[in-house]
Enzyme design. Structure first.
Site, PDB file in Angstrom:
ATOM      1  N   PHE B 238      -0.764 -15.494  12.893  1.00 50.64           N
ATOM      2  CA  PHE B 238      -1.716 -14.447  12.484  1.00 50.64           C
ATOM      3  C   PHE B 238      -1.082 -13.067  12.467  1.00 50.64           C
ATOM      4  O   PHE B 238      -1.774 -12.056  12.578  1.00 50.64           O
ATOM      5  CB  PHE B 238      -2.967 -14.479  13.384  1.00 50.64           C
ATOM      6  CG  PHE B 238      -3.474 -15.868  13.618  1.00 50.64           C
ATOM      7  CD1 PHE B 238      -3.994 -16.590  12.555  1.00 50.64           C
ATOM      8  CD2 PHE B 238      -3.378 -16.472  14.858  1.00 50.64           C
ATOM      9  CE1 PHE B 238      -4.427 -17.895  12.740  1.00 50.64           C
ATOM     10  CE2 PHE B 238      -3.805 -17.778  15.040  1.00 50.64           C
ATOM     11  CZ  PHE B 238      -4.334 -18.484  13.987  1.00 50.64           C
ATOM     12  N   ILE B 464       3.067 -21.998   8.983  1.00 56.01           N
ATOM     13  CA  ILE B 464       2.480 -21.444  10.202  1.00 56.01           C
ATOM     14  C   ILE B 464       1.119 -22.066  10.487  1.00 56.01           C
ATOM     15  O   ILE B 464       0.369 -21.585  11.329  1.00 56.01           O
ATOM     16  CB  ILE B 464       2.372 -19.905  10.125  1.00 56.01           C
ATOM     17  CG1 ILE B 464       1.418 -19.472   9.010  1.00 56.01           C
ATOM     18  CG2 ILE B 464       3.735 -19.285   9.913  1.00 56.01           C
ATOM     19  CD1 ILE B 464       1.099 -17.974   9.067  1.00 56.01           C
ATOM     20  N   LEU B 626      -4.258 -24.495  -4.648  1.00 54.94           N
ATOM     21  CA  LEU B 626      -3.239 -25.548  -4.667  1.00 54.94           C
ATOM     22  C   LEU B 626      -3.732 -26.826  -4.003  1.00 54.94           C
ATOM     23  O   LEU B 626      -3.339 -27.924  -4.384  1.00 54.94           O
ATOM     24  CB  LEU B 626      -1.964 -25.052  -3.982  1.00 54.94           C
ATOM     25  CG  LEU B 626      -1.311 -23.826  -4.633  1.00 54.94           C
ATOM     26  CD1 LEU B 626      -0.093 -23.371  -3.836  1.00 54.94           C
ATOM     27  CD2 LEU B 626      -0.912 -24.131  -6.075  1.00 54.94           C
ATOM     28  N   ASN B 627      -4.545 -26.673  -2.976  1.00 56.72           N
ATOM     29  CA  ASN B 627      -5.044 -27.846  -2.254  1.00 56.72           C
ATOM     30  C   ASN B 627      -6.411 -27.471  -1.689  1.00 56.72           C
ATOM     31  O   ASN B 627      -6.506 -26.622  -0.801  1.00 56.72           O
ATOM     32  CB  ASN B 627      -4.063 -28.211  -1.131  1.00 56.72           C
ATOM     33  CG  ASN B 627      -4.527 -29.405  -0.303  1.00 56.72           C
ATOM     34  OD1 ASN B 627      -5.716 -29.611  -0.066  1.00 56.72           O
ATOM     35  ND2 ASN B 627      -3.579 -30.187   0.157  1.00 56.72           N
ATOM     36  N   GLN B 634      -8.103 -23.408   5.836  1.00 58.10           N
ATOM     37  CA  GLN B 634      -7.517 -22.104   6.142  1.00 58.10           C
ATOM     38  C   GLN B 634      -8.565 -20.999   6.053  1.00 58.10           C
ATOM     39  O   GLN B 634      -8.631 -20.113   6.904  1.00 58.10           O
ATOM     40  CB  GLN B 634      -6.363 -21.809   5.180  1.00 58.10           C
ATOM     41  CG  GLN B 634      -5.660 -20.500   5.499  1.00 58.10           C
ATOM     42  CD  GLN B 634      -4.471 -20.242   4.581  1.00 58.10           C
ATOM     43  OE1 GLN B 634      -4.396 -20.796   3.504  1.00 58.10           O
ATOM     44  NE2 GLN B 634      -3.552 -19.419   5.027  1.00 58.10           N
ATOM     45  N   GLY B 698      -2.474 -15.542  -2.835  1.00 56.85           N
ATOM     46  CA  GLY B 698      -2.587 -15.775  -1.394  1.00 56.85           C
ATOM     47  C   GLY B 698      -4.024 -15.922  -0.943  1.00 56.85           C
ATOM     48  O   GLY B 698      -4.944 -15.341  -1.508  1.00 56.85           O
ATOM     49  N   GLU B 701      -5.211 -13.963   3.955  1.00 53.93           N
ATOM     50  CA  GLU B 701      -5.797 -12.701   4.382  1.00 53.93           C
ATOM     51  C   GLU B 701      -7.150 -12.426   3.743  1.00 53.93           C
ATOM     52  O   GLU B 701      -8.057 -11.911   4.391  1.00 53.93           O
ATOM     53  CB  GLU B 701      -4.826 -11.560   4.062  1.00 53.93           C
ATOM     54  CG  GLU B 701      -3.548 -11.670   4.873  1.00 53.93           C
ATOM     55  CD  GLU B 701      -2.496 -10.660   4.466  1.00 53.93           C
ATOM     56  OE1 GLU B 701      -2.220 -10.559   3.246  1.00 53.93           O
ATOM     57  OE2 GLU B 701      -1.958  -9.989   5.340  1.00 53.93           O
TER      58      GLU B 701
END
Lengths: 292, 734
Positions: B238, B464, B626-627, B634, B698, B701
Site C-alpha cells: 500500500f 504485491i 484484465l481479470n 483488488q 491502473g 488507487e
C-alpha cells in the site's frame, strides 16, 4: 527466563511457592502480548497447559465449577445454556484462534478492566477459587479486583476455578468496540436477572480502574421489578433510561486511544438500557435463558 | 473478454501456494551462514545522542556485531530522491529527528539473540524540544521550493479566483482534516543482504526492484550491474514498500562489514515508525457557484506534515485542479515539519485526502443549493482537462454516475438529512467522484515460446497482492494465442528485463504493454518462421493470413491448415523463441486518468452512534479490465481500506513528544470481516488505447479515492451532522 512446566496442580503450586514471580501462562493470549511488547520480563513462566485438574468443568453442589484453564470455545460450545451471559461475552473475545486458547482464568489473572469475562462474572455473583501450598480459598468476585491489572491473588496462589450459579433467569452481555471483532472493549456491560431472589446483577467493563457492579442501578431496578416478577409486563422506557443513567453514573472511565470518558459513560448507559430491555423481554416471553 | 485470456475471471496463479503456505516471501529466504539483525530505535523524538553504550550488547550471546553512527559509515552519496525516503543517510550523525529512528543495528547468530542484544544497547539522549504534532507545526508552515519530492506545482492560479468568489451567488467554505494513517500491511518489511566481493544481492520487500537497485547502488557507490534486487512475493504494501528505507541500507552495510549474509525483519512497531505513513492534512476549501450549481471558483489550501529530513507535500489539491470544469481556481500546498518519521506514498497519495476535502465540499454545496449531488457533479463535468485544456485519452465518468445511480438505487435517497430511520438506525446515502492521474513508466519484458508449447514471461515487476502475475500471464496468452495455463511468469528480480514499479497504479498499463509487445513480437517471429519454412503447412502464406489460437497457427482462409508452436519450434530447433517488448511512454496529446463514482449506504445506531457501511457500490473506469476476478478483489480491498480510513484509522500521537501512542495492530484498527457489508464493484470496461497499447489502466488507487468522502456524505445524509475530521468515530458523532 525459565520455563516451568508442571504436570499436576500440586506440582504447579509448589513451583509457584518456590518462584512466586513466575507468571502463569495458559492460553498465552495476554501474557505473550505483554512479553512481545516488552511490558514485562518475568524471571520465569509457569506453564499450566499440562495441569489437567484445571482444564475441565463440572457441576458441584448446584454450581458450575469452571476450571481456570478451560478455553472460551468450550464455554461457548458446552455452557451456553447454563452460563449464557459468560458465553455471550466469550463469543466477543478476539478471533476463533484466540477463543481456542484464551481462558476465563487467564482473564481473571490479568485483571484488566477491559477483560470480557468480568462483567458476566460480576452480574452472576461468581466466586473465584484460588489455591496455594497453604490451601484453597474462595474470593467473591466483587472482592477479587483491586486495581488496574491487580487482584486479590497472593504471590504464591494460582487461580484454579471460578464457581458460578447456573442462570436462574435471562442474562445479557453487550460490548462496544472500535470495530466489530478482534477488539478490546471500549466498554461492556452484563446483566443477569434473578427471578428467584427478585434481584438483578450488573457488571461494567472498561468503565473504571477495575471491573465493577452498579449497586444503585441494581437496587433501583430490583425495586421497579418487585411487583412485576409474578405478572410480567413491559418496562416503561423511563425505567430503562433511569437504569441506564444509574449504570453510567457508576462508571469512572478514562480517556484513552479507544474512546473518551464521556463516550464510555454515555455508551454504558445505552448498553445497560438495551440489555436490560432484552433480558426483561426474554423473561416476559418465558425464556429463562436468553438465546445466547 | 477475449477468448484467450484478457478479462477472464481467472483465479490468481499463486492462490494455492498462498493459502497452503507454500508461497515463499522475503522472510522465507535463508542463505548459508546467514545472521540476523535487530534495529535499535530512538526513544526520544528530538535532540541528539549524548552517548551510546553498546558494550553489553556486544558481549551478549551470539552477537556478531553492533553498528551505529559511532562507526561512521561511509555512504557514497544520498541516492536520488524520490524513492529514497530521506535526505539524511542512516547513522550519519548523532541527531535524532523522530522517535523510532534507527540508532544502532545489532547482528547475531539468531533472531532471538539479536533482539535480546538490541535491548541491551544503552542510549543517553540530550533531548531536544520536539514539534510534536501537525497542530503545533502549523504556525511554521511554508511553501516548499521545487525539487526532490516537490515535483508538482505548489501553487496554481486559474482565472481570477478572488473576483470570482466575490461575485458568486452561492459560497461554501470549510476546513477538513485527515488523520495520520499507516499502511499496516500484513507482511512487515524485510531485507536479506549478501555480498560476493563487490557484488551485492538484496532480497527485499520492494515495490520496485529496478528503481531501488539504482538507489542502493548509489548509496554504496557501485555500478548498477553490481547490485541485484530480488523480491519474490509481497504480503501487502500500500505504499510502505515504495521507497528504500534505512533498514535496507543498514542491513547491506552490516553484511558487508561482517562478510556474511544478514537478514532483518523489522518489527511491527518499526513498520509504524520507520517505513512512512500518510501525513495528516488540514485543508481549507472554498467554492463559489451559480445558483444552478455551475462552479465558478474553487480555492483549496492544504497543509500536511513532513519530517525534518524530507520535504514531501501531499498533492491533495490536484483533486480541485483536475476534477471539475471550474474557470477560476487557486490552490496552495504547504509543509509543516514535525518530529515524526518521514511520510510517504500511501494509498492513495494526494487524491485520497484531497478528494475527501473536495468531495465533501461539493456535498455541502449540493445541500446548500438543494441540488442532487450526482446532478451537481454532472453539471460540472470536465469535458477536457480543466487546467491544460487537453482532451482526455478516455473518460467515461458520466457513465459511472449513470450506472452507479441506477444500480445503487440513488433515487431512494431523501435530500433532507436525518429523515430515514429503521429501528435504532439512521440511514444515509452518500456519493463521491473518483479521479486519478494515470502514470506511465518505461517497462520491458521478454516472452519465450518453448518447444513443448509452454510460454515463459520474464519481467522485473513484482506482485504485491493485486494479481499482477495472473494478469501479465493473461496479456501474454491473449497476444500469443495460447491458453493461459500454458504460460508461466517470473518477476521480482533485477536480472530480468527491467519491469515497472508496482506503485502509482502503473503496473497494468505500462508493464502490461511491455508484456503485450513482447508476446506480439514472439507471435510475429513464429508466424514468419512458419511461412518461410518449407516444412510448415503454412509455408508461403502472407504473415497476415495466419492466425493463432490455443497454441496452433493456422491459415485464416483454411483453419484446418496449420501447426502448433511446439511442432514448428521443435522442427526448426528453436528453443526458446524469444519475443522482446519495450514500452516507452511517449509525450501524449492526451490527459490520461482513471475515473469512478462511489455510492455508499451507512446505518448509524443513533444512540451509540457507530457508523456501519452496509452497502457500497463503486463504478470504475480504468480502461479494459484484465481479470475481472482479481480486479474486483483488488477494488473491494481498496474500498475496505478506505472505509477504515473513513471510520477508524488513526495513528494517534502523544501531544507532548509526538510519539505514536499505540504503534501496534492491537490499537491501530483496520476493518475486520464483521465490519464489512455488501461491496459491489462494476467496471465500465472500455479499452483506452490512447493511454497505452494494451488499453488497460491502473486500478490500485482509483478504487480507494472518494470512498471516505462518500461515507462522510452518507453520514451527513443520515444525521445532518457534517463531520469534517477523519476518522468519523462515535465520539465525533456524539
Amino acid at each position: 527466563m525459565d520455563f516451568i512446566r508442571p504436570t499436576s496442580l500440586a506440582e504447579a503450586l509448589r513451583a509457584k511457592a518456590e518462584v512466586p514471580e513466575a507468571v502463569p501462562i495458559a492460553g498465552g493470549t495476554d501474557v505473550m502480548v505483554e512479553l512481545n511488547f516488552d511490558r514485562r520480563r518475568p524471571p520465569a513462566l509457569l506453564d499450566l497447559n499440562a495441569v489437567g485438574e484445571i482444564a475441565k468443568w463440572s457441576e458441584v453442589d448446584g454450581r458450575i465449577r469452571l476450571g481456570a484453564a478451560v478455553p472460551y470455545v468450550r464455554v461457548i460450545d458446552e455452557l451456553g445454556d447454563r452460563l449464557p451471559g459468560l458465553a455471550m461475552a466469550a463469543r466477543t473475545v478476539g478471533s476463533p484462534q484466540i477463543r481456542n486458547r484464551g481462558t476465563v482464568g487467564g482473564n481473571l489473572a490479568a485483571a484488566s478492566p477491559a477483560g470480557d469475562s468480568h462483567p458476566p462474572l460480576l452480574a452472576s455473583d461468581a466466586v473465584v477459587e484460588v489455591a496455594s501450598v497453604r490451601g484453597t480459598r474462595t474470593i467473591p468476585i466483587t472482592e477479587f479486583y483491586l486495581g488496574v491489572k491487580r487482584s486479590a491473588l497472593e504471590p504464591d496462589e494460582l487461580i484454579t476455578a471460578v464457581l458460578l450459579p447456573p442462570a436462574d433467569g435471562p442474562q445479557q452481555f453487550s460490548k462496544v468496540g472500535t470495530r466489530n471483532a478482534m477488539v478490546i472493549a471500549v466498554c461492556s456491560f452484563a446483566v443477569a436477572l434473578h427471578p428467584a431472589s427478585g434481584t438483578v446483577g450488573t457488571g461494567l467493563g472498561s468503565a473504571a480502574p477495575t471491573p465493577r457492579r452498579a449497586p444503585e442501578a441494581e437496587d433501583y431496578i430490583a425495586g421497579e421489578l418487585s411487583a412485576l416478577w409474578q405478572s410480567p409486563a413491559p418496562l416503561a422506557d423511563s425505567v430503562l433510561r433511569r437504569f441506564g443513567e444509574l449504570v453510567g453514573a457508576a462508571a469512572q472511565p478514562i480517556d484513552d486511544v479507544r474512546g473518551s470518558a464521556a463516550y464510555r459513560r454515555h455508551a454504558l448507559a445505552v448498553l445497560a438500557r438495551r440489555t436490560l430491555g432484552w433480558a426483561w423481554h426474554d423473561y416476559c416471553e418465558g425464556r429463562v435463558t436468553a438465546c445466547a | 473478454m477475449s477468448e484467450q485470456g484478457i478479462g477472464a475471471a481467472l483465479t490468481r496463479v499463486e492462490a494455492r501456494d498462498k493459502v497452503t503456505g507454500a508461497a515463499r516471501y522475503t522472510a522465507d529466504v535463508v542463505l548459508p551462514g546467514m545472521a540476523y539483525a535487530a534495529l535499535v530505535s530512538s526513544q526520544v523524538s528530538a535532540g541528539r545522542l549524548r552517548s551510546l553504550d553498546v558494550s553489553a550488547a556486544k558481549a551478549a550471546p551470539g552477537v556478531l556485531g553492533v553498528f551505529s553512527h559511532l562507526d561512521r559509515p561511509t555512504w557514497h552519496r544520498v541516492p536520488a530522491i524520490p524513492y529514497f525516503g530521506e535526505t539524511r543517510m542512516p547513522f550519519s550523525d548523532d541527531r535524532i529527528h523522530h522517535a523510532g529512528q534507527h540508532i544502532a543495528i545489532v547482528v547475531a547468530s539468531t533472531r532471538q539473540q539479536a533482539a535480546h542484544a538490541a535491548a541491551l544497547v544503552k542510549a543517553e539522549y540530550e533531548a531536544g524540544k520536539p514539534v510534536p504534532t501537525l497542530e503545533k507545526a502549523l504556525p511554521s508552515a511554508y511553501v516548499a521550493a521545487q525539487g526532490n519530492y516537490v515535483n508538482f506545482p505548489q501553487e496554481t492560479v486559474r482565472g481570477t479566483p478572488e473576483e470570482a468568489l466575490a461575485g458568486s451567488p452561492v459560497r461554501v467554505k470549510a476546513e477538513y482534516r485527515t488523520a495520520l494513517i499507516s499502511h499496516a500491511p500484513i507482511e512487515p518489511s524485510v531485507t536479506t543482504a549478501t555480498w560476493e566481493g563487490d557484488e551485492l544481492t538484496l532480497y527485499d520487500t520492494s515495490q520496485a526492484v529496478v528503481v531501488h537497485r539504482g538507489l542502493v547502488a548509489t548509496a554504496f557507490g557501485l555500478p548498477e550491474d553490481k547490485v541485484r534486487l530480488v523480491c519474490p512475493l509481497i504480503g501487502g504494501a500500500f505504499g510502505a514498500k515504495t521507497h528504500v528505507w534505512g533498514h535496507t541500507l543498514l542491513v547491506a552495510l552490516a553484511a558487508r562489514r561482517l562478510g556474511r549474509p544478514v537478514q532483518v525483519v523489522i518489527t511491527r512497531k518499526q513498520m509504524f515508525t520507520t517505513t512512512g505513513h500518510q501525513p495528516p492534512t488540514v485543508q481549507r476549501i472554498e467554492i463559489g457557484a451559480e445558483r444552478d450549481g455551475r462552479l465558478r471558483v474553487i480555492t483549496h489550501d492544504s497543509t500536511n506534515s513532513t519530517s525534518f529530513v524530507a520535504e514531501r507535500p501531499e498533492n491533495t489539491v490536484l483533486s480541485s485542479v483536475a476534477t471539475y470544469a471550474v474557470p477560476n481556481l487557486r490552490t496552495r500546498v504547504r509543509l509543516a515539519r514535525m518530529n515524526f518519521g518521514t511520510p510517504t506514498a500511501m494509498r492513495t497519495p494526494g487524491d485520497g485526502p484531497g478528494s475527501f476535502a473536495l468531495e465533501c465540499a461539493l456535498d455541502e454545496l449540493a445541500h446548500e443549493l438543494g441540488a442532487d449531488p450526482v446532478e451537481l457533479r454532472r453539471r460540472n463535468h470536465a469535458d477536457v482537462h480543466p487546467q491544460s485544456g487537453k482532451p482526455w485519452s478516455g473518460k467515461n465518468l458520466l457513465e459511472c454516475y449513470r450506472i452507479g445511480a441506477e444500480r445503487f438505487g440513488w433515487h431512494r435517497r431523501d435530500r433532507r438529512p436525518g429523515t430515514r430511520r429503521e429501528g435504532n438506525d439512521l440511514i444515509g446515502y452518500g456519493m463521491a467522484t473518483a479521479r486519478r492521474v494515470e502514470h506511465h513508466r518505461a517497462a520491458e519484458s521478454t516472452v519465450d515460446i518453448r518447444t513443448d508449447g509452454g510460454v515463459v514471461v520474464r519481467t522485473a515487476t513484482q506482485d504485491i497482492g493485486g494479481g499482477t502475475l495472473t494478469t501479465m500471464i493473461q496479456v501474454a496468452a491473449d497476444a500469443l494465442g495460447v491458453a493461459p495455463d500454458k504460460v508461466t511468469i517470473t518477476v521480482g528480480d533485477t536480472d530480468l528485463p527491467p519491469g515497472a514499479p508496482t506503485f502509482g497504479s502503473i503496473t497494468s498499463g505500462s508493464n502490461g504493454s511491455a508484456v503485450r509487445l513482447a508476446a506480439q513480437d514472439a507471435r510475429g517471429a513464429a508466424i514468419r518462421l512458419a511461412v518461410g519454412d518449407k516444412g510448415s503447412p503454412l509455408h508461403g502464406l502472407a504473415e497476415d493470413a495466419v492466425d493463432v489460437r490455443d497454441g496452433r497457427l493456422f491459415a485464416k482462409a483454411d483453419p484446418r491448415r496449420g501447426e502448433t508452436y511446439a511442432v514448428l519450434l521443435t522442427r526448426n530447433r528453436v528453443n526458446p523463441l524469444r519475443g522482446n517488448g519495450k514500452y516507452s511512454p511517449a509525450e501524449s496529446q492526451y490527459e490520461t486518468s482513471t475515473f469512478g463514482a462511489h455510492f455508499t449506504e451507512v446505518r448509524i445506531d443513533r444512540d451509540l452512534p457507530r457508523v456501519r457501511v452496509v452497502r457500497h457500490l463503486a463504478v470504475i473506469d480504468c480502461g479494459i479490465v484484465l481479470n475481472t476476478k482479481t480486479a474486483r478483489n483488488q477494488a473491494q480491498g481498496g474500498i475496505i481500506g478506505s472505509i477504515g480510513v473513513a471510520l477508524m484509522e488513526e495513528l494517534r500521537q502523544d501531544p507532548v513528544s509526538g510519539r505514536a501512542l499505540a504503534p501496534a495492530l492491537t490499537d491501530y484498527h483496520v476493518p475486520v470481516n464483521a465490519d464489512i457489508g455488501q461491496i459491489d464493484v462494476h467496471f465500465v470496461n472500455k479499452p483506452d488505447h490512447n493511454s497505452n497499447p494494451l488499453g488497460a489502466k491502473g486500478l490500485g488507487e482509483i478504487c480507494s479515492i472518494g470512498v471516505s468522502a462518500a461515507v462522510a456524505n452518507a453520514v451527513f445524509n443520515a444525521t445532518g451532522r457534517r463531520i469534517r475530521d477523519l476518522p468519523i468515530t462515535p465520539r465525533r458523532l456524539l
